[in-house]
Each structure stands twice: as structure tokens, then as C-alpha cells.
Design a protein around this motif. Structure first.
Motif, mmCIF file in Angstrom:
data_model
loop_
_atom_site.group_PDB
_atom_site.id
_atom_site.type_symbol
_atom_site.label_atom_id
_atom_site.label_comp_id
_atom_site.label_asym_id
_atom_site.label_seq_id
_atom_site.Cartn_x
_atom_site.Cartn_y
_atom_site.Cartn_z
ATOM 1 N N UNK A 164 2.427 16.705 -32.885
ATOM 2 C CA UNK A 164 1.851 16.004 -34.038
ATOM 3 C C UNK A 164 2.290 16.691 -35.317
ATOM 4 N N UNK A 165 2.754 15.911 -36.262
ATOM 5 C CA UNK A 165 3.065 16.403 -37.603
ATOM 6 C C UNK A 165 2.116 15.734 -38.580
ATOM 7 N N UNK A 166 1.473 16.537 -39.417
ATOM 8 C CA UNK A 166 0.503 16.043 -40.388
ATOM 9 C C UNK A 166 1.090 16.108 -41.794
ATOM 10 N N UNK A 167 1.090 14.968 -42.478
ATOM 11 C CA UNK A 167 1.427 14.933 -43.901
ATOM 12 C C UNK A 167 0.133 14.729 -44.677
ATOM 13 N N UNK A 168 -0.219 15.664 -45.538
ATOM 14 C CA UNK A 168 -1.385 15.501 -46.399
ATOM 15 C C UNK A 168 -0.946 15.008 -47.771
ATOM 16 N N UNK A 222 2.582 1.479 -35.051
ATOM 17 C CA UNK A 222 1.884 1.902 -36.266
ATOM 18 C C UNK A 222 0.396 1.611 -36.096
ATOM 19 N N UNK A 223 -0.429 2.601 -36.438
ATOM 20 C CA UNK A 223 -1.881 2.460 -36.331
ATOM 21 C C UNK A 223 -2.510 2.720 -37.690
ATOM 22 N N UNK A 224 -3.253 1.731 -38.189
ATOM 23 C CA UNK A 224 -4.009 1.884 -39.431
ATOM 24 C C UNK A 224 -5.391 2.430 -39.103
ATOM 25 N N UNK A 225 -5.769 3.538 -39.724
ATOM 26 C CA UNK A 225 -7.098 4.127 -39.535
ATOM 27 C C UNK A 225 -7.588 4.700 -40.854
ATOM 28 N N UNK A 226 -7.430 3.930 -41.920
ATOM 29 C CA UNK A 226 -7.724 4.417 -43.268
ATOM 30 C C UNK A 226 -9.129 4.070 -43.737
ATOM 31 N N UNK A 227 -9.961 3.482 -42.880
ATOM 32 C CA UNK A 227 -11.299 3.067 -43.277
ATOM 33 C C UNK A 227 -11.345 1.581 -43.546
ATOM 34 N N UNK A 228 -12.536 0.997 -43.449
ATOM 35 C CA UNK A 228 -12.668 -0.457 -43.522
ATOM 36 C C UNK A 228 -12.193 -1.027 -44.848
ATOM 37 N N UNK A 229 -12.371 -0.307 -45.934
ATOM 38 C CA UNK A 229 -11.895 -0.800 -47.227
ATOM 39 C C UNK A 229 -10.395 -0.566 -47.364
ATOM 40 N N UNK A 230 -9.953 0.652 -47.177
ATOM 41 C CA UNK A 230 -8.555 0.973 -47.473
ATOM 42 C C UNK A 230 -7.570 0.422 -46.452
ATOM 43 N N UNK A 232 4.544 11.526 -29.378
ATOM 44 C CA UNK A 232 4.744 12.227 -30.650
ATOM 45 C C UNK A 232 4.164 11.374 -31.769
ATOM 46 N N UNK A 233 3.406 12.028 -32.669
ATOM 47 C CA UNK A 233 2.660 11.305 -33.700
ATOM 48 C C UNK A 233 2.951 11.908 -35.069
ATOM 49 N N UNK A 234 3.216 11.032 -36.029
ATOM 50 C CA UNK A 234 3.215 11.423 -37.441
ATOM 51 C C UNK A 234 1.899 10.935 -38.023
ATOM 52 N N UNK A 235 1.045 11.865 -38.454
ATOM 53 C CA UNK A 235 -0.280 11.561 -38.980
ATOM 54 C C UNK A 235 -0.239 11.649 -40.502
ATOM 55 N N UNK A 236 -0.541 10.540 -41.165
ATOM 56 C CA UNK A 236 -0.497 10.458 -42.621
ATOM 57 C C UNK A 236 -1.915 10.454 -43.177
ATOM 58 N N UNK A 237 -2.230 11.420 -44.011
ATOM 59 C CA UNK A 237 -3.568 11.512 -44.604
ATOM 60 C C UNK A 237 -3.464 11.468 -46.124
ATOM 61 N N UNK A 238 -4.219 10.563 -46.721
ATOM 62 C CA UNK A 238 -4.176 10.376 -48.171
ATOM 63 C C UNK A 238 -4.625 11.617 -48.942
ATOM 64 N N UNK A 239 -5.587 12.357 -48.399
ATOM 65 C CA UNK A 239 -6.092 13.553 -49.072
ATOM 66 C C UNK A 239 -5.528 14.825 -48.470
ATOM 67 N N UNK A 240 -6.130 15.937 -48.872
ATOM 68 C CA UNK A 240 -5.711 17.228 -48.351
ATOM 69 C C UNK A 240 -6.776 17.817 -47.452
ATOM 70 N N UNK A 281 -4.428 7.811 -41.501
ATOM 71 C CA UNK A 281 -5.827 8.179 -41.608
ATOM 72 C C UNK A 281 -6.254 9.110 -40.496
ATOM 73 N N UNK A 282 -7.055 10.139 -40.839
ATOM 74 C CA UNK A 282 -7.368 11.208 -39.878
ATOM 75 C C UNK A 282 -8.851 11.366 -39.625
#
Length: 513
Positions: free
Chosen positions: A224-228, A263-271, A32-40, A14-15
Motif C-alpha cells: 500500500x502506498x499512501x498519498x496525503x 477504483x473505489x470511492x470512499x470519500x464520505x457521503x457528501x464528497x 496492491x493499493x494506492x490510497x489517496x487521502x485529501x488531508x494529512x 479516502x481512508x
């Protein structure tokens, strides 16, 4: 199977305000961070500021349907894109009050204490205000908590119409102050003081959101590497059940498994809560980090009412988000319970009003919005264990009943009376529905006791030593101000803790830019 181009120390899911701020701080420290984002990434285009596209057609909203407590479906107020909800937020970044970190008695219940006092988060509030380039002058708010530094930029200033309202408000005895906003309005900045801030993405990059202020600079470090378009399905545990071994993510048409030490979850309170639930194992049948059975519970938003104060005078203001007052935050004489915050909204436009109101002709909406002064009142939503996020046969259900509404109704009556006194004889008000999800928080609460919380005071899971949750879900209470700054401040605090406690880094120098 394609893997990350870097060998990450930390995976962040989550970004938004939490994931973005934490990623930037970790990268600045040297991790070093791999940032995973559900959207684009949202394109900057004319449609960004098109009321019809944004509000009626919901071009940028996910095609997603949730259920309320009765099973009725609705489209949530949530967004999946780089920068998270900050791409659409109204840019207000206000600190919680000192009292919000303590146990506070409300008319309808108790707002619980946080596991640390305000003074613990204060230096990180100052860091977050610098990071997001906040404008304002909190010294004008008598209820502002103690601070170690002023805001980095001066107030954006009110246009003449709003300035005249402010003068009349002062005549009633209230104490309006410049609303703290994260916009790029300093010399050489990109903000053009438009009328499309609340609820719109910015087509010129003038909104200081998590993408522009955190994610893009973090990527620029090379660490940082971002995966959208990367949908995290679940977290995988090591054999001992005490650590997260990997993250299973659907990306580029295939399921990938990525690993990191933390591992850090930052996807929002619901997700974030849903990811933990989907990760259930035989040892954790109710989901990860959930031995206390609080994951998904204590869901909060805010009690919110929008008001259109209407007079016969035209309001030509474009950038209206410049004013707030907290005179009733802790109550009023004869009423010792908190009531809430009052602030100006971005200028309502007729298309926005028509999109949210049935059977309102466009000419009527246009006449109203041309003469309206637009206000938002915010009261605290108290945490209730029965207000929760659930997975029902694969569908998302938000089972919520309104709480603490009497203080909100009292605040609304008080504000309407004041608005009439300063020259607005007609006031149209709409209290937002209980399933409004834009200010969601509280579903993975932190605390001092693992029996009643999922996270410790640094947002580390009590159950899994290398798992953190850093978004609004960690909040034990919601307070009555916008949560973005508090999320970012705690993210910076947690990032420094991770660097020192998990990677042995020396205490980092905070970003003073």
C-alpha cells in the motif's frame, strides 16, 4: 509527472472506516493499493485533548464553508485526515438491527429494504469487530441481532457513578447494556479512559480508529502506498464510457493522473457524490454512476438530541461512554413505529458546552457539567429524494428538510421521563440542527434495481464496471445506530468481492486477529 512508486491494482479514495478497512483487506489478500487521502496525518499532541482548541477554535476542522437549503453558510462537521471521521468519532461500533435490512414502516414514511438481508453481512460484522478491537457484551441487549461470535474484548466497565445510574435504570424496566466501543483497553493497550473521546482525536493512540487499525497495518504489508494532501478532482472515463480510466488528483503542487484496474470511492457521503458530479461528461451530464439520477439524493444523517440530566450530585466520571439501551428501538406498547437508540455521551466539559451555546457564562457551564449525566438519543432519518447534495456555482449545498421527527420527539419525552424517575429533576436537551453532517449517509445508494439505485449490492456502479463506492453513501437507510461498524463490515465484504470477481483470487481467509 511523478507517478506512484507501486503499480496499483486498486486506487482507493479516502481512508476512513470504509476506505481504511477495504484497503487493509485488499492488502492482506495480496493486492496492491494506492490510497489517496485529501488531508494529512493528525499529529499526536497536547492540543488533541484541549477543549478550547478542538471545540471553540476548531483547530482540526477544515476551513470550509457549505450552504444550507436557504443559501445560508455553515461550517460542516467533517474532517479531512488519515483515518477520516473515525479520528473524531466516539468509538461506538454497533450493528444495525436485523429489521433495519427490511422495509420498515415509520409513522412518517417507509424505510426501504436493503438489497440483501442481515445474515449476508453478519460474518463481516464479526470481522469488523475484530479488526477494530471492539469491547462489549451484546448478550445483555435483548434486541441484539443474531451473531456468530462474541465481541473480541469484554466490556470496558462503568465507573461507580454510571454503574449506580444503570442500577436505577434497570429498576424502571429498561435493559441497559455495555456500549460497544473501539478502544485499546485490553492488557498492554494504550487507552487511559480519559474524558476526551467524543469529538477529540486521541493523543496517545488509544482510540481504535481507521488509521491505527487499518491504514498503518496495511502500509506495513508493503503493498500500500499512501498519498496525503491529495485532492481528487475528478474521475476520467475510458472511450467506451463503461469503465473509469484514470483518477485526476492534485498532489504536491501539481495535477497528476493515476490509473488502476479498479477504483473505489470512499470519500464520505457528501464528497464522494461531489467527485462523481465533478466528473460529468457529455454522456453522463449529471455525473458518473448517475443514469438513475440518485447521486446526491436521499441524503441522511440521524435525528439526534443531546441531553444533560442534572442532579445535585457531582459526577466524577471520566470515561462515560459505557451504557446504552434499545428498549424503544422498535417502538413501545401502543406505538408500533420505531423510535430509536439511547446511549451515554462522552463526559461533557464546560468548554464544550460554552462553545455550542450562546451567552452561557463559563461558571454556569462548569456547574452544570460537573453535575450532569450525558445522553444521546438517535432516531432514523428517512431517505427523501429532495434531501440532496448539490454543486451550486462551485459551492457545496446541502438542501435538507427534517424528516421522521415525531418518533424522535416521542423518544425524547420517554427518555426524559425515565431520567426524572431515576433522580435527575433537571434535563437540558438540544436537538442537533438538520445540517449537522457528522453521520452523513445515503447519497449514492445501492439496490437491486439500476433504475432506482447507483450501485449493485456489492457497491459496484451499475454504469461503470470497475467503479465502487464504499462509504456511508451506499446505505439505502440510516437505521438508528452509529454507522461506522456497518461501513467497515460492508467494506470487508466488497474487498473480498473485488478480489474474487475482478482479480480471480481464491476466497481469502478472513482476519481473525
Amino acid at each position: 509527472m511523478q507517478m506512484s512508486r507501486i503499480l496499483p491494482d486498486v486506487i482507493v479514495i479516502g481512508s476512513g472506516a470504509g476506505g481504511g478497512a477495504l484497503t487493509k483487506r485488499l492488502a492482506d489478500i495480496g493486492l496492491r493499493v494506492l490510497l489517496l487521502e485529501r488531508g494529512g496525518s493528525l499529529p499526536r499532541e497536547p492540543d488533541n485533548w484541549d477543549v478550547e482548541k478542538v471545540f471553540r477554535q476548531k483547530k482540526y476542522s477544515p476551513l470550509e464553508v457549505w450552504q444550507d437549503r436557504s443559501g445560508k453558510t455553515f461550517r460542516p462537521s467533517s474532517w479531512y485526515n488519515v483515518g477520516g471521521s473515525t479520528k473524531f468519532f466516539g468509538t461506538v461500533m454497533m450493528r444495525l438491527r436485523s429489521r433495519d435490512f427490511e422495509a420498515v414502516e415509520h409513522e412518517e414514511g417507509l424505510s426501504p429494504a436493503w438489497p440483501f438481508p442481515y445474515k449476508e453481512l453478519e460474518p463481516f460484522y464479526a470481522d469488523a469487530e475484530r479488526l477494530f478491537g471492539v469491547h462489549g457484551d451484546p448478550s445483555q441487549d435483548p434486541w441484539e441481532p443474531p451473531r456468530s461470535a462474541p465481541l473480541p474484548y469484554p466490556p470496558v466497565g462503568s465507573e461507580p457513578y454510571v454503574a449506580s445510574v444503570e442500577k436505577r435504570l434497570r429498576g424502571t424496566g429498561v435493559h441497559p447494556f455495555p456500549l460497544p466501543v473501539a478502544v485499546d483497553l485490553h492488557p498492554g493497550g494504550k487507552c487511559v479512559r480519559c474524558a476526551t473521546c467524543d469529538g477529540f482525536p486521541c493523543s496517545v493512540g488509544g482510540k481504535n480508529d481507521a488509521e491505527t487499525r487499518c491504514v498503518e497495518p496495511a502500509i506495513g504489508t508493503g503493498r500500500v502506498e499512501l498519498w496525503t494532501d491529495a485532492f481528487v478532482r475528478r474521475l476520467l472515463l475510458a472511450a467506451d464510457g463503461r469503465t473509469v480510466n484514470a483518477v485526476e488528483v492534485y498532489h504536491e503542487g501539481e495535477i497528476k493522473v493515476v490509473t488502476a484496474r479498479t477504483v473505489v470511492l470512499s470519500a464520505g457521503a457528501v464528497n464522494s457524490a461531489l467527485i462523481l458530479m465533478r466528473s460529468a461528461t457529455e454522456s453522463f451530464p449529471n455525473g458518473l454512476a448517475n443514469s438513475s439520477d440518485v447521486v446526491g439524493r436521499h441524503y441522511m444523517t440521524h435525528n439526534l438530541t443531546t441531553m444533560m440530566a442534572i442532579s445535585g450530585r457531582l459526577n466524577p466520571t471520566k470515561f462515560q461512554k459505557t451504557l446504552a439501551f434499545n428498549d424503544f428501538y422498535d417502538g413501545e406498547p401502543g406505538y408500533p413505529y420505531p423510535m430509536g437508540n439511547v446511549q451515554t455521551l462522552g463526559k461533557l466539559q464546560s468548554g464544550m458546552l460554552v462553545a455550542g451555546t450562546k451567552f452561557l457564562p463559563s461558571p454556569v457551564a462548569r456547574a452544570l457539567t460537573r453535575r450532569s449525566f450525558d445522553i444521546l438519543t438517535t432516531s432514523e432519518d428517512l431517505p427523501q429524494p429532495g434531501n440532496r447534495v448539490m454543486l451550486r456555482n462551485g459551492s457545496v449545498q446541502i438542501s435538507v428538510q427534517a424528516s421522521n421527527m415525531e418518533c424522535h420527539r416521542r423518544l425524547n419525552r420517554r427518555v426524559k421521563s425515565i431520567l426524572r424517575d431515576v433522580g435527575f429533576p433537571l434535563i437540558l436537551a438540544k436537538t442537533l440542527p438538520v445540517n449537522f453532517t457528522a453521520a452523513q449517509c445515503g447519497t449514492i445508494r445501492m439496490g437491486a434495481d439500476p433504475a432506482t439505485s447507483a450501485l449493485d449490492p456489492h457497491c459496484r456502479s451499475w454504469d461503470h464496471s470497475n467503479l465502487f463506492v464504499v462509504d456511508a453513501s451506499f446505505m439505502p437507510s440510516s437505521g438508528a445506530v452509529n454507522p461506522a461498524l456497518t461501513i467497515a463490515a460492508q467494506a470487508l465484504r466488497v474487498a473480498e468481492h473485488i478480489a474474487v470477481a475482478d482479480f480471480g483470487a481464491g476466497k481469502p481467509i478472513r482476519d481473525r486477529a
